[in-house]
Design an enzyme around this catalytic site. Structure first.
Site, PDB file in Angstrom:
ATOM      1  N   LYS A  76      13.384  -0.344  -7.821  1.00 16.73           N
ATOM      2  CA  LYS A  76      12.512   0.646  -7.176  1.00 16.73           C
ATOM      3  C   LYS A  76      13.320   1.384  -6.116  1.00 16.73           C
ATOM      4  O   LYS A  76      14.124   0.759  -5.398  1.00 16.73           O
ATOM      5  CB  LYS A  76      11.326  -0.091  -6.558  1.00 16.73           C
ATOM      6  CG  LYS A  76      10.246   0.804  -5.969  1.00 16.73           C
ATOM      7  CD  LYS A  76       9.067  -0.047  -5.490  1.00 16.73           C
ATOM      8  CE  LYS A  76       7.948   0.781  -4.907  1.00 16.73           C
ATOM      9  NZ  LYS A  76       6.797  -0.054  -4.476  1.00 16.73           N
ATOM     10  N   SER A 151       2.408   1.331  -6.230  1.00 16.70           N
ATOM     11  CA  SER A 151       3.441   2.331  -6.121  1.00 16.70           C
ATOM     12  C   SER A 151       4.682   2.030  -6.977  1.00 16.70           C
ATOM     13  O   SER A 151       5.504   2.922  -7.173  1.00 16.70           O
ATOM     14  CB  SER A 151       3.860   2.476  -4.655  1.00 16.70           C
ATOM     15  OG  SER A 151       4.381   1.268  -4.160  1.00 16.70           O
ATOM     16  N   SER A 175       1.179  -3.212  -5.040  1.00 18.85           N
ATOM     17  CA  SER A 175       2.081  -2.287  -5.730  1.00 18.85           C
ATOM     18  C   SER A 175       2.988  -2.888  -6.792  1.00 18.85           C
ATOM     19  O   SER A 175       3.665  -2.148  -7.492  1.00 18.85           O
ATOM     20  CB  SER A 175       2.953  -1.548  -4.715  1.00 18.85           C
ATOM     21  OG  SER A 175       2.220  -0.474  -4.185  1.00 18.85           O
TER      22      SER A 175
HETATM   23  N1  GLN Z   1      -2.292   1.230  -3.192  1.00 20.16           N
HETATM   24  C1  GLN Z   1      -1.642   0.637  -2.061  1.00 20.16           C
HETATM   25  C2  GLN Z   1      -1.426   1.690  -1.010  1.00 20.16           C
HETATM   26  O1  GLN Z   1      -1.488   2.824  -1.346  1.00 20.16           O
HETATM   27  C3  GLN Z   1      -0.368   0.052  -2.538  1.00 20.16           C
HETATM   28  C4  GLN Z   1       0.678  -0.076  -1.513  1.00 20.16           C
HETATM   29  C5  GLN Z   1       1.822  -0.962  -1.873  1.00 20.16           C
HETATM   30  O2  GLN Z   1       1.607  -2.100  -2.277  1.00 20.16           O
HETATM   31  N2  GLN Z   1       3.019  -0.489  -1.605  1.00 20.16           N
HETATM   32  O3  GLN Z   1      -1.197   1.412   0.128  1.00 20.16           O
END
Ligand code: GLN
Length: 482
Positions: A76, A151, A175
């Site tokens: 990532k 994400s 995420s």
């Molecule tokens: N949907 C969560 C957010 O937008 C996911 C964030 C994450 O785990 N990086 O904050």
């Protein structure tokens, strides 16, 4: 050849039936074939990867048996890689080249991994669909008009589409697990403190964890063995012994207790998703697990609590992007203050700005007690809910998301709807416990994930349970229609 798992590839490589150069070439050929449609990557490090593959082959020839020797892995794009761009899918870091490797990357390299490239994500990991990327949206390999989740959507799509053998993502509020669920792969969020965050670009430091996205639970055990452990460069990494997670693959689930949190199955969940999850639970029962009903009564407060704490931490973490130390600087400024202002105005996307504003608000004097402090108290209650539940069971099973992958653009205009969909995943981050998503069925042709959660530092129970499930089901072996 590109369809191989870590476990299969390792066997073929060690038996010299396959070379890492061949495998890496096969993976890049697959990328050439499907990447135009999927767009999982931000950039590829093809030449460096071929070099690493040649080195891996030399190490194998010399008898080296390092656990990831010659295996193509994607990262990532918020995991720092020395000498290659790490953009966080943000304009503000678009040209940022870290002068050092994150601890996980050093560990991967030591273990012999071949780094394919950096995967797309929501900007600074804020989002659930990859549509917040500054670069481009990634598509779900199961249905190209749908989101891969977020994400870590690039990391999960790349694994599902076989553009790498495995990848790393990060999970602050789901995420890793949510995109794993949307793309039909296995995603593990380790216990907070299990994996070093050194060189992980911070979003919300008390919640962030790096973890594997893989084709099988067995592969996630191999990756956890490599990336886990105390790191002197991250003071929040825990000094807890790292077990050999591959041993957990040999264990049986007979007699283990599976907690079913009643609050996770009331309303708001797509009936087809619920059916797949319930069938997954019945499969685990048939394998010898005993189900018990447990209660996690503060679930309803989890989304609000998470978005207060995560935004508060983000607002402080992101204050470092000032046009001086890293990345982008505006061309429109005549004094220092408007250089800061214009850099941030031009460099951050909408969602990131929304969160900086929210976070700054909840930390401001006069509102701190009402929002931030209160959220911290509710966080403690959520953690206590899990402590109580784990007195009655070893593993908790639940849905990962209320619905399968949605259409690109469908939720873009309604951030609240996007936040509410995190309901089942964010409690594990608030409590700091490990969570895993494994494929457990399909809803109208789209993958559905089953979430398993365990006590702090008990990833082994997730691996035992998930592996047993995969030995007795074939959802994880289904192929994307690409
Ligand atoms: N949907 C969560 C957010 O937008 C996911 C964030 C994450 O785990 N990086 O904050």
């Amino acid at each position: 050849m590109h369809r191989t798992s870590i476990t299969q590839a390792r066997e073929l490589l060690q038996q010299k039936k396959l070379s890492s150069v061949q495998l890496t070439e096969a993976v890049f050929a697959r990328i050439d074939q499907v990447e135009e449609q999927v767009q999982a990557f931000v950039h590829l490090t093809r030449e460096k990867a071929m070099q690493q593959a040649r080195e891996a082959d030399a190490r194998i020839a010399a008898g080296d048996e390092a656990p990831l020797l010659g295996i193509p892995i994607a990262l990532k794009d918020l995991i720092c890689t020395e000498g290659s761009r790490t953009t966080c899918a943000s304009k503000i870091l678009d040209q940022f080249v870290p002068p050092y490797n994150s601890t996980v990357v050093e560990k991967l390299i030591q273990a012999g991994a071949v780094i394919v490239g950096k995967t797309n994500m929501d900007e600074f990991a804020m989002g659930s669909s990859n549509e917040n990327s500054h670069h481009h949206p990634t598509k779900n390999p199961w249905a190209l008009d749908r989101v891969p989740g977020g994400s870590s959507g690039g990391s999960s799509a790349a694994v599902a589409a076989h553009e790498c053998v495995a990848s790393l993502g990060s999970d602050t509020g789901g995420s890793i697990r949510q995109p794993a669920s949307f793309c039909g792969v296995t995603g593990l969020k380790p216990t907070y403190g299990r994996v070093s965050r050194f060189g992980l670009v911070a979003f919300a430091s008390s919640l962030d964890q790096i973890g594997p996205l893989t084709k099988t639970v067995a592969d996630s055990a191999t990756l956890m063995n490599v990336i886990g452990g105390k790191d002197p460069r991250d003071s929040t990494s825990a000094n807890v012994a790292l077990p050999d997670f591959t041993q957990a693959l040999q264990k049986d689930v007979q007699g283990m207790k599976l907690g079913i949190p009643k609050e996770y199955f009331t309303g708001g969940i797509d009936p087809k998703v619920e059916k797949a999850v319930q069938e997954g639970i019945r499969t685990l029962e048939s394998l010898g697990m005993k189900t018990v009903e447990v209660s996690l009564p503060h679930l309803d407060y989890a989304v609000a609590t998470y978005y207060i704490i995560a935004c508060a931490e983000a607002s402080t973490n992101l204050s470092r992007y000032d046009g001086v130390r890293y990345g982008y600087r505006t061309e429109k400024s005549d004094n220092l203050v408007n250089m800061y202002e214009n850099t941030r105005e031009e460099g951050f996307g909408e969602e990131v700005k929304r969160r900086i504003i929210l976070g700054t608000f909840v930390l401001s004097s006069g509102y701190y007690d009402a929002y931030y402090l209160k959220a911290q108290k509710v966080r403690t209650l959520i953690k206590q809910d899990f402590d109580n539940a784990f007195e009655q069971c070893d593993v908790i099973a639940s849905p990962v998301t209320p619905y399968p992958a949605f259409k690109l653009g469908e939720k873009l205009s309604d951030p609240l709807q996007m936040y509410l969909a995190d309901i089942y995943t964010i409690s594990a981050n608030l409590a700091g416990i490990p969570g895993m998503s494994i494929p457990c069925g399909f809803a109208e042709g789209l993958p559905v994930g089953l979430q398993l959660m365990a006590k702090h530092f008990d990833e082994a129970s997730l691996i035992t349970t998930g592996h047993k499930f995969q030995q007795n089901t074939d959802f994880h072996t289904k192929e994307v229609p690409l």
